[in-house]
Motif scaffolding. Structure first.
Motif, mmCIF file in Angstrom:
data_model
loop_
_atom_site.group_PDB
_atom_site.id
_atom_site.type_symbol
_atom_site.label_atom_id
_atom_site.label_comp_id
_atom_site.label_asym_id
_atom_site.label_seq_id
_atom_site.Cartn_x
_atom_site.Cartn_y
_atom_site.Cartn_z
ATOM 1 N N ALA A 150 -7.795 -12.588 5.662
ATOM 2 C CA ALA A 150 -7.010 -11.481 5.106
ATOM 3 C C ALA A 150 -5.841 -12.117 4.363
ATOM 4 O O ALA A 150 -4.927 -12.661 4.994
ATOM 5 N N VAL A 151 -5.886 -12.082 3.036
ATOM 6 C CA VAL A 151 -4.932 -12.833 2.225
ATOM 7 C C VAL A 151 -4.166 -11.889 1.300
ATOM 8 O O VAL A 151 -4.573 -10.741 1.075
ATOM 9 N N GLY A 152 -3.051 -12.416 0.735
ATOM 10 C CA GLY A 152 -2.198 -11.565 -0.082
ATOM 11 C C GLY A 152 -1.941 -12.061 -1.486
ATOM 12 O O GLY A 152 -1.119 -11.485 -2.204
ATOM 13 N N ASP A 153 -2.628 -13.145 -1.910
ATOM 14 C CA ASP A 153 -2.430 -13.641 -3.277
ATOM 15 C C ASP A 153 -3.713 -14.301 -3.779
ATOM 16 O O ASP A 153 -4.626 -14.593 -3.017
ATOM 17 N N ALA A 154 -3.736 -14.526 -5.096
ATOM 18 C CA ALA A 154 -4.957 -15.024 -5.729
ATOM 19 C C ALA A 154 -5.356 -16.431 -5.284
ATOM 20 O O ALA A 154 -6.539 -16.667 -4.999
ATOM 21 N N PRO A 155 -4.422 -17.392 -5.189
ATOM 22 C CA PRO A 155 -4.841 -18.717 -4.733
ATOM 23 C C PRO A 155 -5.463 -18.701 -3.336
ATOM 24 O O PRO A 155 -6.461 -19.387 -3.076
ATOM 25 N N SER A 156 -4.887 -17.903 -2.430
ATOM 26 C CA SER A 156 -5.445 -17.817 -1.074
ATOM 27 C C SER A 156 -6.819 -17.155 -1.096
ATOM 28 O O SER A 156 -7.717 -17.517 -0.316
ATOM 29 N N LEU A 157 -6.995 -16.181 -2.004
ATOM 30 C CA LEU A 157 -8.299 -15.520 -2.119
ATOM 31 C C LEU A 157 -9.369 -16.512 -2.595
ATOM 32 O O LEU A 157 -10.482 -16.532 -2.073
ATOM 33 N N ASP A 158 -9.017 -17.331 -3.572
ATOM 34 C CA ASP A 158 -9.984 -18.318 -4.063
ATOM 35 C C ASP A 158 -10.452 -19.227 -2.929
ATOM 36 O O ASP A 158 -11.644 -19.535 -2.804
ATOM 37 N N THR A 159 -9.520 -19.632 -2.092
ATOM 38 C CA THR A 159 -9.873 -20.489 -0.953
ATOM 39 C C THR A 159 -10.773 -19.742 0.034
ATOM 40 O O THR A 159 -11.781 -20.270 0.511
ATOM 41 N N ALA A 218 1.380 -5.681 2.505
ATOM 42 C CA ALA A 218 1.129 -6.050 3.900
ATOM 43 C C ALA A 218 0.700 -4.851 4.756
ATOM 44 O O ALA A 218 -0.201 -4.967 5.595
ATOM 45 N N LEU A 219 1.314 -3.694 4.511
ATOM 46 C CA LEU A 219 0.994 -2.523 5.324
ATOM 47 C C LEU A 219 -0.449 -2.083 5.089
ATOM 48 O O LEU A 219 -1.195 -1.794 6.039
ATOM 49 N N LEU A 220 -0.863 -2.044 3.814
ATOM 50 C CA LEU A 220 -2.239 -1.653 3.507
ATOM 51 C C LEU A 220 -3.224 -2.716 3.990
ATOM 52 O O LEU A 220 -4.297 -2.384 4.509
ATOM 53 N N ASP A 256 -2.889 -4.662 6.555
ATOM 54 C CA ASP A 256 -3.027 -4.489 8.005
ATOM 55 C C ASP A 256 -3.890 -3.275 8.318
ATOM 56 O O ASP A 256 -4.720 -3.309 9.245
ATOM 57 N N GLY A 257 -3.735 -2.211 7.521
ATOM 58 C CA GLY A 257 -4.566 -1.019 7.737
ATOM 59 C C GLY A 257 -6.033 -1.295 7.490
ATOM 60 O O GLY A 257 -6.900 -0.834 8.253
ATOM 61 N N LEU A 258 -6.330 -2.049 6.438
ATOM 62 C CA LEU A 258 -7.732 -2.391 6.145
ATOM 63 C C LEU A 258 -8.331 -3.219 7.276
ATOM 64 O O LEU A 258 -9.493 -3.013 7.661
ATOM 65 N N ILE A 259 -7.540 -4.157 7.793
ATOM 66 C CA ILE A 259 -8.037 -4.981 8.913
ATOM 67 C C ILE A 259 -8.381 -4.097 10.099
ATOM 68 O O ILE A 259 -9.454 -4.205 10.704
#
Length: 216
Positions: free
Chosen positions: A30-39, A10-12, A14-17
């Protein structure tokens, strides 16, 4: 430019954002897992993705798998992959299409904000960016019996800087030579790697890909 970020820390994330939005990018997912990335990657309006290699739930190569999937659906879609480790095989797999618009950087590189933002822009414009540490590791293991290994030290230096995404002007500045000299070295590289000029080929990407393949 509309960006997707996938990073489970989460910290990284937020930094990238903050870095990208502070430099004119529009972070739409801005997602944190593979299923959310696919979407997120199914969004037809996104322009570039910045992905961690390893994402939950498996923490294996979910980011690479997602990158391969989106580039199969949208050829040459720009993807910059972030990794904690030097794994030339990751870049080799992503570059296999020969279409460019691929970047592979170590996560530590993000702290150099200017270079990181330049890398995202370069990839988004169709260029190729490899982390300098990956380039150095590949140069160290080049086999002189192969076409890449037969390049002169100066030509290998040019190829290494080419792999980092440098333009001819930037390579000339780094080597303290003229752009004409860089162009001559580049032509020698393309000739030795048997990469004749062709309208549908990106010879810079193909040269870097040949180098990665020989360094396996």
């Amino acid at each position: 430019m509309r960006v997707v970020i996938a990073e489970d820390q989460a910290l990284l994330r937020d930094g990238l954002i903050r870095i990208l939005e502070g430099n004119g990018f529009d972070v739409v997912h801005a997602v944190g897992d593979a299923p959310s990335l696919d979407t997120a990657l199914d969004d037809p309006d996104i322009d570039v993705a910045v992905l961690d290699v390893r994402l939950p739930p498996g923490h294996a190569t979910e980011g690479l798998v997602a990158a391969t999937r989106v580039r199969a659906a949208r050829p040459a879609f720009p993807v910059l992959v972030l990794s904690a480790h030097i794994e030339p095989g990751y870049a080799r797999g992503l570059l296999a299409s020969g279409e460019g618009a691929i970047g592979y950087l170590l996560k530590d590189r993000v702290v150099d904000v200017g270079s990181f933002v330049d890398a995202v822009r370069h990839v988004a414009s169709g260029g190729t960016v490899l982390d300098p540490e990956v380039v150095a590791a590949l140069l160290a293991r080049a086999d002189r019996r192969t076409p890449v290994g037969r390049l002169t030290p100066r030509e290998r230096e040019v190829l290494g800087l080419m792999a980092e995404g440098r333009s001819n002007a930037a390579i000339a500045a780094a080597m303290v030579v003229t752009e004409k000299a860089v162009g001559k070295h580049s032509n020698n590289i393309f000739t030795k790697l048997d990469l004749p000029m062709a309208p549908d080929d990106n010879r810079r990407v193909l040269a870097v890909l040949a180098w990665l393949q020989e360094s396996n």
